[in-house]
Design a protein around this motif. Sequence first.
Motif, PDB file in Angstrom:
ATOM      1  N   PHE A 272       0.839  -1.199   0.000  1.00 32.12           N
ATOM      2  CA  PHE A 272       0.000   0.000   0.000  1.00 32.12           C
ATOM      3  C   PHE A 272       0.878   1.255   0.000  1.00 32.12           C
ATOM      4  O   PHE A 272       0.677   2.174  -0.803  1.00 32.12           O
ATOM      5  CB  PHE A 272      -0.900  -0.037   1.239  1.00 32.12           C
ATOM      6  CG  PHE A 272      -1.774   1.171   1.432  1.00 32.12           C
ATOM      7  CD1 PHE A 272      -3.072   1.182   0.968  1.00 32.12           C
ATOM      8  CD2 PHE A 272      -1.311   2.293   2.109  1.00 32.12           C
ATOM      9  CE1 PHE A 272      -3.894   2.285   1.154  1.00 32.12           C
ATOM     10  CE2 PHE A 272      -2.119   3.407   2.300  1.00 32.12           C
ATOM     11  CZ  PHE A 272      -3.416   3.392   1.823  1.00 32.12           C
ATOM     12  N   MET A 273       1.860   1.276   0.894  1.00 26.09           N
ATOM     13  CA  MET A 273       2.763   2.422   0.984  1.00 26.09           C
ATOM     14  C   MET A 273       3.548   2.599  -0.311  1.00 26.09           C
ATOM     15  O   MET A 273       3.681   3.699  -0.854  1.00 26.09           O
ATOM     16  CB  MET A 273       3.735   2.225   2.147  1.00 26.09           C
ATOM     17  CG  MET A 273       3.074   2.250   3.509  1.00 26.09           C
ATOM     18  SD  MET A 273       2.551   3.900   3.978  1.00 26.09           S
ATOM     19  CE  MET A 273       4.135   4.672   4.240  1.00 26.09           C
ATOM     20  N   GLY A 274       4.083   1.477  -0.816  1.00 22.84           N
ATOM     21  CA  GLY A 274       4.867   1.549  -2.034  1.00 22.84           C
ATOM     22  C   GLY A 274       4.059   2.073  -3.211  1.00 22.84           C
ATOM     23  O   GLY A 274       4.548   2.876  -4.014  1.00 22.84           O
ATOM     24  N   ASN A 275       2.808   1.636  -3.305  1.00 25.65           N
ATOM     25  CA  ASN A 275       1.954   2.095  -4.408  1.00 25.65           C
ATOM     26  C   ASN A 275       1.710   3.602  -4.354  1.00 25.65           C
ATOM     27  O   ASN A 275       1.690   4.284  -5.385  1.00 25.65           O
ATOM     28  CB  ASN A 275       0.613   1.358  -4.370  1.00 25.65           C
ATOM     29  CG  ASN A 275       0.705  -0.032  -4.957  1.00 25.65           C
ATOM     30  OD1 ASN A 275       1.570  -0.307  -5.777  1.00 25.65           O
ATOM     31  ND2 ASN A 275      -0.171  -0.920  -4.534  1.00 25.65           N
ATOM     32  N   SER A 279       2.940   6.225  -7.136  1.00 25.39           N
ATOM     33  CA  SER A 279       1.999   7.088  -7.849  1.00 25.39           C
ATOM     34  C   SER A 279       2.443   8.547  -7.817  1.00 25.39           C
ATOM     35  O   SER A 279       2.025   9.347  -8.659  1.00 25.39           O
ATOM     36  CB  SER A 279       0.605   6.955  -7.226  1.00 25.39           C
ATOM     37  OG  SER A 279       0.557   7.549  -5.939  1.00 25.39           O
ATOM     38  N   ARG A 280       3.299   8.896  -6.841  1.00 25.87           N
ATOM     39  CA  ARG A 280       3.804  10.265  -6.729  1.00 25.87           C
ATOM     40  C   ARG A 280       5.178  10.417  -7.377  1.00 25.87           C
ATOM     41  O   ARG A 280       5.827  11.437  -7.251  1.00 25.87           O
ATOM     42  CB  ARG A 280       3.874  10.656  -5.250  1.00 25.87           C
ATOM     43  CG  ARG A 280       2.505  10.622  -4.568  1.00 25.87           C
ATOM     44  CD  ARG A 280       2.609  10.684  -3.063  1.00 25.87           C
ATOM     45  NE  ARG A 280       3.028  11.983  -2.584  1.00 25.87           N
ATOM     46  CZ  ARG A 280       3.313  12.255  -1.319  1.00 25.87           C
ATOM     47  NH1 ARG A 280       3.219  11.289  -0.412  1.00 25.87           N
ATOM     48  NH2 ARG A 280       3.679  13.458  -0.949  1.00 25.87           N
ATOM     49  N   GLY A 281       5.610   9.369  -8.084  1.00 22.27           N
ATOM     50  CA  GLY A 281       6.879   9.428  -8.796  1.00 22.27           C
ATOM     51  C   GLY A 281       8.097   9.209  -7.932  1.00 22.27           C
ATOM     52  O   GLY A 281       9.226   9.391  -8.385  1.00 22.27           O
ATOM     53  N   LEU A 282       7.901   8.812  -6.664  1.00 25.79           N
ATOM     54  CA  LEU A 282       9.025   8.577  -5.751  1.00 25.79           C
ATOM     55  C   LEU A 282       9.406   7.100  -5.831  1.00 25.79           C
ATOM     56  O   LEU A 282       9.189   6.313  -4.901  1.00 25.79           O
ATOM     57  CB  LEU A 282       8.635   8.982  -4.324  1.00 25.79           C
ATOM     58  CG  LEU A 282       8.207  10.445  -4.166  1.00 25.79           C
ATOM     59  CD1 LEU A 282       7.671  10.702  -2.757  1.00 25.79           C
ATOM     60  CD2 LEU A 282       9.384  11.374  -4.471  1.00 25.79           C
ATOM     61  N   MET A 312       5.855  -0.786 -12.723  1.00 27.18           N
ATOM     62  CA  MET A 312       7.125  -0.056 -12.741  1.00 27.18           C
ATOM     63  C   MET A 312       7.715  -0.016 -14.150  1.00 27.18           C
ATOM     64  O   MET A 312       8.226   1.017 -14.600  1.00 27.18           O
ATOM     65  CB  MET A 312       8.113  -0.709 -11.774  1.00 27.18           C
ATOM     66  CG  MET A 312       7.833  -0.400 -10.314  1.00 27.18           C
ATOM     67  SD  MET A 312       9.123  -1.059  -9.244  1.00 27.18           S
ATOM     68  CE  MET A 312       9.108   0.190  -7.931  1.00 27.18           C
ATOM     69  N   THR A 313       7.633  -1.147 -14.837  1.00 30.50           N
ATOM     70  CA  THR A 313       8.162  -1.201 -16.204  1.00 30.50           C
ATOM     71  C   THR A 313       7.374  -0.267 -17.114  1.00 30.50           C
ATOM     72  O   THR A 313       7.958   0.475 -17.918  1.00 30.50           O
ATOM     73  CB  THR A 313       8.101  -2.641 -16.737  1.00 30.50           C
ATOM     74  OG1 THR A 313       8.870  -3.503 -15.878  1.00 30.50           O
ATOM     75  CG2 THR A 313       8.652  -2.730 -18.149  1.00 30.50           C
ATOM     76  N   ALA A 314       6.055  -0.289 -16.977  1.00 34.04           N
ATOM     77  CA  ALA A 314       5.209   0.576 -17.805  1.00 34.04           C
ATOM     78  C   ALA A 314       5.490   2.047 -17.532  1.00 34.04           C
ATOM     79  O   ALA A 314       5.373   2.893 -18.437  1.00 34.04           O
ATOM     80  CB  ALA A 314       3.743   0.266 -17.551  1.00 34.04           C
ATOM     81  N   GLN A 320      14.349   0.101 -10.890  1.00 38.10           N
ATOM     82  CA  GLN A 320      13.561  -0.399  -9.765  1.00 38.10           C
ATOM     83  C   GLN A 320      12.822  -1.687 -10.128  1.00 38.10           C
ATOM     84  O   GLN A 320      12.753  -2.625  -9.331  1.00 38.10           O
ATOM     85  CB  GLN A 320      12.560   0.666  -9.301  1.00 38.10           C
ATOM     86  CG  GLN A 320      13.190   1.907  -8.690  1.00 38.10           C
ATOM     87  CD  GLN A 320      13.618   2.925  -9.738  1.00 38.10           C
ATOM     88  OE1 GLN A 320      13.508   2.707 -10.941  1.00 38.10           O
ATOM     89  NE2 GLN A 320      14.128   4.073  -9.271  1.00 38.10           N
ATOM     90  N   ALA A 321      12.286  -1.733 -11.345  1.00 38.33           N
ATOM     91  CA  ALA A 321      11.583  -2.938 -11.787  1.00 38.33           C
ATOM     92  C   ALA A 321      12.532  -4.132 -11.822  1.00 38.33           C
ATOM     93  O   ALA A 321      12.172  -5.246 -11.427  1.00 38.33           O
ATOM     94  CB  ALA A 321      10.960  -2.713 -13.158  1.00 38.33           C
ATOM     95  N   THR A 322      13.758  -3.894 -12.258  1.00 34.93           N
ATOM     96  CA  THR A 322      14.749  -4.969 -12.320  1.00 34.93           C
ATOM     97  C   THR A 322      15.042  -5.524 -10.935  1.00 34.93           C
ATOM     98  O   THR A 322      15.166  -6.740 -10.749  1.00 34.93           O
ATOM     99  CB  THR A 322      16.048  -4.451 -12.972  1.00 34.93           C
ATOM    100  OG1 THR A 322      15.757  -4.023 -14.308  1.00 34.93           O
ATOM    101  CG2 THR A 322      17.104  -5.536 -13.001  1.00 34.93           C
TER     102      THR A 322
END
Length: 466
Positions: A272-275, A279-282, A312-314, A320-322
Amino acid sequence: MISSKSLKLAATGLICFAGCLTASAQYKTDQEFWNQPHIAKSFANSYEIKTQTEPDLTEEEQIAVKQVLDMLKADPQGSKDAALAAILKVITPDSSAALDFIAGNFYAEKGDLKTAIKYYDQAAKKFPSFLRAIRNAAIMRVQQGQYSAALKGLTRAIELGAKDTTTMGLLGLCYVNTEQYFSAETAYREAIVLDPTVKDWQLGLAKSLLQQAKYKESIAVLNQMLVNDPESDILWSSVANAYLGIDDPETAVAVQEIVDRLGKATPDSLVFMGNIYMSRGLNDLALTYFKRSIAMDSNQDPQVHVNIAEVMTARGAYDQATQVISDIRSSFEPKLTPENKLSLLRLEAQIALATQQGEKVIPILEELIERDPLDGQALLLLADYYSNKQDIDGYARADLYYERATKVREWEVRALISWARSFVAREKFGKAIPLLERAQVLQSQEHIGRYLEQVRKVHLAQLGSK
């Protein structure tokens, strides 16, 4: 009056899922279910019959019931099976519904809810206004998760005069689990008026409000509950979801941080926190929470984190996605399904293409196609890769892969368009036109229609210049 061990109802909890505004009922153990005070008070598992308001007993039946009561008084626990056997012997199609009711009580106490329901239903069939039989059967059905059937029983019980806190609260629970949230709200409010101390009904009310997008009202209910239970991670997480619902992510983050500082973070709360941070670009901050969530529980569903890697990839957060993909593999390898593994390979291929690591992507895509010759996405990525090489050999290979991709139904339109764009890049407009026309027949798209018209004009001009 001989009373059985107390019966219990499982609590309705709010489990907040990352990134969405939902909460679902959670149940306590069976033992906790039947020992809650409001259930013990309302579910009077009595072996005596209220003869003024419920079915009468014949003289013979009264003697049988008295014998059962005497057995229970002499040995409240050890004689239960013998007492049940004695009751079953005198039950017939024509016997009093009271006997079926008593048998239902015995089976309920034994934990055989299916058989208990059978006897309660038999009692209600013999005596249609038998309130306690109807209500008890409904309570058993709630415990078994048969919410639609329980709803009918509870509604009938209310028609017959039952309007206590447990009946109204369980009615709310059934409405929630059949997605009738406005009715659930009404039932829970009445249950709370009858007994404001039952936490289950307050949680149920908060959920019904959340599901109706009444976020400010749900926050008020949850804040009131937090006064008495300030360390409840479920309540704090629910409040965070509600603030997200009113488009206040800053407060949602602050509230969820409280859960983390209480030491009660869960994989879901960390996601939840990560999402929110993503969403704020952080993205780097989001990554720390995603990594913690993955590391917290190796038994969780890896698809949650595969979805995160896809987002993340999109968004172009390739580094980060890697890292998320790497953590997924190291933490969930035994649990990864074939589809999970294919998804990760596709993501790695997309990242490699986007980061100009062309040579690295070839073996990944070839492995994907080897595993599934009809993997349209892999075929299309491979075609785009060779097309971008912009040489004769590359274009020849690209055409082969584009053609194969057009044979995969769900990828056909995208493959036709990509193939057409490749021909346009080569200035072979005449070959691009039929591909775009076919794509429009399959799925008409306004922007592709405009593109097609432009290609036609350029093609005509090209022909005119020759």
